[in-house]
Motif scaffolding. Structure first.
Motif, PDB file in Angstrom:
ATOM      1  N   PHE A  74     -13.411  10.802  49.728  1.00  0.00           N
ATOM      2  CA  PHE A  74     -12.881  11.552  50.869  1.00  0.00           C
ATOM      3  C   PHE A  74     -13.710  11.279  52.116  1.00  0.00           C
ATOM      4  O   PHE A  74     -13.173  11.036  53.207  1.00  0.00           O
ATOM      5  CB  PHE A  74     -12.870  13.048  50.552  1.00  0.00           C
ATOM      6  N   ALA A  75     -15.039  11.299  51.961  1.00  0.00           N
ATOM      7  CA  ALA A  75     -15.922  11.039  53.100  1.00  0.00           C
ATOM      8  C   ALA A  75     -15.778   9.602  53.586  1.00  0.00           C
ATOM      9  O   ALA A  75     -15.808   9.337  54.794  1.00  0.00           O
ATOM     10  CB  ALA A  75     -17.375  11.323  52.708  1.00  0.00           C
ATOM     11  N   MET A  78     -12.574   9.559  55.564  1.00  0.00           N
ATOM     12  CA  MET A  78     -12.630  10.381  56.767  1.00  0.00           C
ATOM     13  C   MET A  78     -13.490   9.751  57.860  1.00  0.00           C
ATOM     14  O   MET A  78     -13.112   9.746  59.047  1.00  0.00           O
ATOM     15  CB  MET A  78     -13.175  11.770  56.415  1.00  0.00           C
ATOM     16  N   PHE A  79     -14.654   9.212  57.481  1.00  0.00           N
ATOM     17  CA  PHE A  79     -15.564   8.655  58.479  1.00  0.00           C
ATOM     18  C   PHE A  79     -15.488   7.137  58.541  1.00  0.00           C
ATOM     19  O   PHE A  79     -15.717   6.541  59.596  1.00  0.00           O
ATOM     20  CB  PHE A  79     -16.999   9.099  58.180  1.00  0.00           C
ATOM     21  N   GLY A  80     -15.180   6.507  57.399  1.00  0.00           N
ATOM     22  CA  GLY A  80     -15.150   5.051  57.368  1.00  0.00           C
ATOM     23  C   GLY A  80     -14.006   4.464  58.162  1.00  0.00           C
ATOM     24  O   GLY A  80     -14.168   3.444  58.855  1.00  0.00           O
ATOM     25  N   SER A  81     -12.832   5.088  58.083  1.00  0.00           N
ATOM     26  CA  SER A  81     -11.668   4.537  58.780  1.00  0.00           C
ATOM     27  C   SER A  81     -11.856   4.477  60.294  1.00  0.00           C
ATOM     28  O   SER A  81     -11.614   3.430  60.909  1.00  0.00           O
ATOM     29  CB  SER A  81     -10.408   5.331  58.419  1.00  0.00           C
ATOM     30  N   PRO A  82     -12.300   5.547  60.947  1.00  0.00           N
ATOM     31  CA  PRO A  82     -12.502   5.442  62.402  1.00  0.00           C
ATOM     32  C   PRO A  82     -13.620   4.482  62.777  1.00  0.00           C
ATOM     33  O   PRO A  82     -13.543   3.814  63.809  1.00  0.00           O
ATOM     34  CB  PRO A  82     -12.828   6.879  62.832  1.00  0.00           C
ATOM     35  N   VAL A  83     -14.664   4.404  61.936  1.00  0.00           N
ATOM     36  CA  VAL A  83     -15.753   3.468  62.232  1.00  0.00           C
ATOM     37  C   VAL A  83     -15.248   2.026  62.133  1.00  0.00           C
ATOM     38  O   VAL A  83     -15.526   1.185  62.994  1.00  0.00           O
ATOM     39  CB  VAL A  83     -16.948   3.697  61.286  1.00  0.00           C
ATOM     40  N   GLU A  84     -14.478   1.726  61.076  1.00  0.00           N
ATOM     41  CA  GLU A  84     -13.944   0.370  60.926  1.00  0.00           C
ATOM     42  C   GLU A  84     -12.982   0.017  62.056  1.00  0.00           C
ATOM     43  O   GLU A  84     -12.965  -1.120  62.538  1.00  0.00           O
ATOM     44  CB  GLU A  84     -13.235   0.210  59.583  1.00  0.00           C
ATOM     45  N   GLY A 169     -25.327   6.693  49.591  1.00  0.00           N
ATOM     46  CA  GLY A 169     -26.208   6.056  50.567  1.00  0.00           C
ATOM     47  C   GLY A 169     -25.425   5.259  51.593  1.00  0.00           C
ATOM     48  O   GLY A 169     -25.705   5.321  52.793  1.00  0.00           O
ATOM     49  N   CYS A 170     -24.412   4.500  51.118  1.00  0.00           N
ATOM     50  CA  CYS A 170     -23.547   3.735  52.025  1.00  0.00           C
ATOM     51  C   CYS A 170     -22.823   4.678  52.983  1.00  0.00           C
ATOM     52  O   CYS A 170     -22.738   4.413  54.194  1.00  0.00           O
ATOM     53  CB  CYS A 170     -22.524   2.940  51.220  1.00  0.00           C
ATOM     54  N   ILE A 171     -22.281   5.761  52.440  1.00  0.00           N
ATOM     55  CA  ILE A 171     -21.486   6.689  53.240  1.00  0.00           C
ATOM     56  C   ILE A 171     -22.356   7.434  54.252  1.00  0.00           C
ATOM     57  O   ILE A 171     -21.917   7.715  55.374  1.00  0.00           O
ATOM     58  CB  ILE A 171     -20.727   7.657  52.318  1.00  0.00           C
ATOM     59  N   MET A 172     -23.598   7.729  53.875  1.00  0.00           N
ATOM     60  CA  MET A 172     -24.486   8.369  54.837  1.00  0.00           C
ATOM     61  C   MET A 172     -24.752   7.442  56.021  1.00  0.00           C
ATOM     62  O   MET A 172     -24.874   7.894  57.170  1.00  0.00           O
ATOM     63  CB  MET A 172     -25.803   8.766  54.166  1.00  0.00           C
ATOM     64  N   GLY A 173     -24.831   6.136  55.760  1.00  0.00           N
ATOM     65  CA  GLY A 173     -24.974   5.185  56.857  1.00  0.00           C
ATOM     66  C   GLY A 173     -23.761   5.164  57.751  1.00  0.00           C
ATOM     67  O   GLY A 173     -23.871   5.097  58.991  1.00  0.00           O
ATOM     68  N   ILE A 174     -22.577   5.223  57.137  1.00  0.00           N
ATOM     69  CA  ILE A 174     -21.326   5.278  57.910  1.00  0.00           C
ATOM     70  C   ILE A 174     -21.238   6.587  58.684  1.00  0.00           C
ATOM     71  O   ILE A 174     -20.779   6.614  59.838  1.00  0.00           O
ATOM     72  CB  ILE A 174     -20.118   5.115  56.974  1.00  0.00           C
TER      73      ILE A 174
END
Length: 255
Positions: A74-75, A78-84, A169-174
């Motif tokens: 989910f995270a 939620m955060f990865g799509s706008p960053v990409e 860890g990856c998601i915290m970076g994103i």
């Protein structure tokens, strides 16, 4: 609802496939192959540095492993799509995997900080490396081990047999990258439904993880969470975005 981006979609699919693998490969072998073990452990393999980022759960279908997967995916959406969508797939993947490596580096550094003093003390007390290895792997205590040696063995046993799984860890970076791009975006914890701006929310989460890693006091996560991995991933994502923003994207809007 934001449309899922292509790279994020593929990452979620890989995570789900790996989770299914832990359920159907017998005797926990899938977990042993692809989870991240402490490098001194006989189960450690170099590829685990990458593969553990796609692992969730320990081979059984329980609420904790399912929750771990669902929350992370989910995270990621939620955060990865706008960053990409802002950075593109190549830069997104660079942050994603760099944050995962930063997470491993800080967590292992913390493990070694706990492990080496006790291990060296056991060697100095007269135990051989073979004897220590035997006790750590067999969970049997040799005759003649003193109380002080036993206590030190207990301390390094936890580290020696520790394993890491998950994309946290990856998601915290994103998440850190998202916060750099959208500092005034309002975020909320599920357990604390109060909107907080990203520029305050994300540093707060990192501080709580750091406190949990040092003290062992859990706030929102299970007690066996690799808190230092969260901190390492977030700091890596932050510094990459800080560098890019300062040196490559001075004329780009970040909101």
């Amino acid at each position: 609802m934001m449309r899922i981006s292509e790279t994020v979609k593929h990452l979620i699919i890989i995570n789900v496939i790996m989770f299914i693998g832990t359920l159907f490969v017998a005797n926990g072998a899938f977990y042993e192959w692809f989870a991240m073990y402490f490098p001194k452990n006989d189960l450690f393999k170099p590829w685990q540095i990458i593969t553990h980022m796609f692992m969730h759960g320990g081979g059984d279908l329980n609420n904790l492993s399912i929750t771990h997967l669902l929350f992370n995916m989910f995270a990621l959406w939620m955060f990865g799509s706008p960053v990409e969508q802002v950075l593109g797939s190549k830069r997104f993947l660079f942050i994603y995997f760099s944050a995962g490596l930063g997470a491993v580096a800080l967590q292992l550094g913390y493990y070694y900080f706990q492990y080496l003093p006790n291990y060296n003390s056991l060697i100095a007390s007269g135990l051989s490396s073979d004897q220590i290895h035997y006790m750590l792997t067999s969970t049997k205590v040799l005759e003649g081990v003193t109380q002080a040696q036993f206590l030190e063995l207990q301390d390094i046993f936890q580290v020696y047999n520790a394993s890491m799984v998950g994309a946290s860890g990856c998601i915290m970076g994103i998440l850190a990258a998202f916060g750099m791009m959208n500092p005034n975006a309002e975020l909320m914890l599920i357990f604390l439904p109060i909107p907080i701006k990203a520029k305050y929310f994300i540093p707060g989460i990192i501080i709580l993880d750091l406190i949990s890693g040092v003290t062992g006091q859990s706030f929102f996560s299970p007690s066996n969470t690799a808190y230092m991995a969260h901190v390492g991933g977030a700091l890596t994502g932050f510094f990459i975005m800080w560098y890019w923003k300062k040196n490559q994207f001075n004329n780009k809007r970040w909101y």
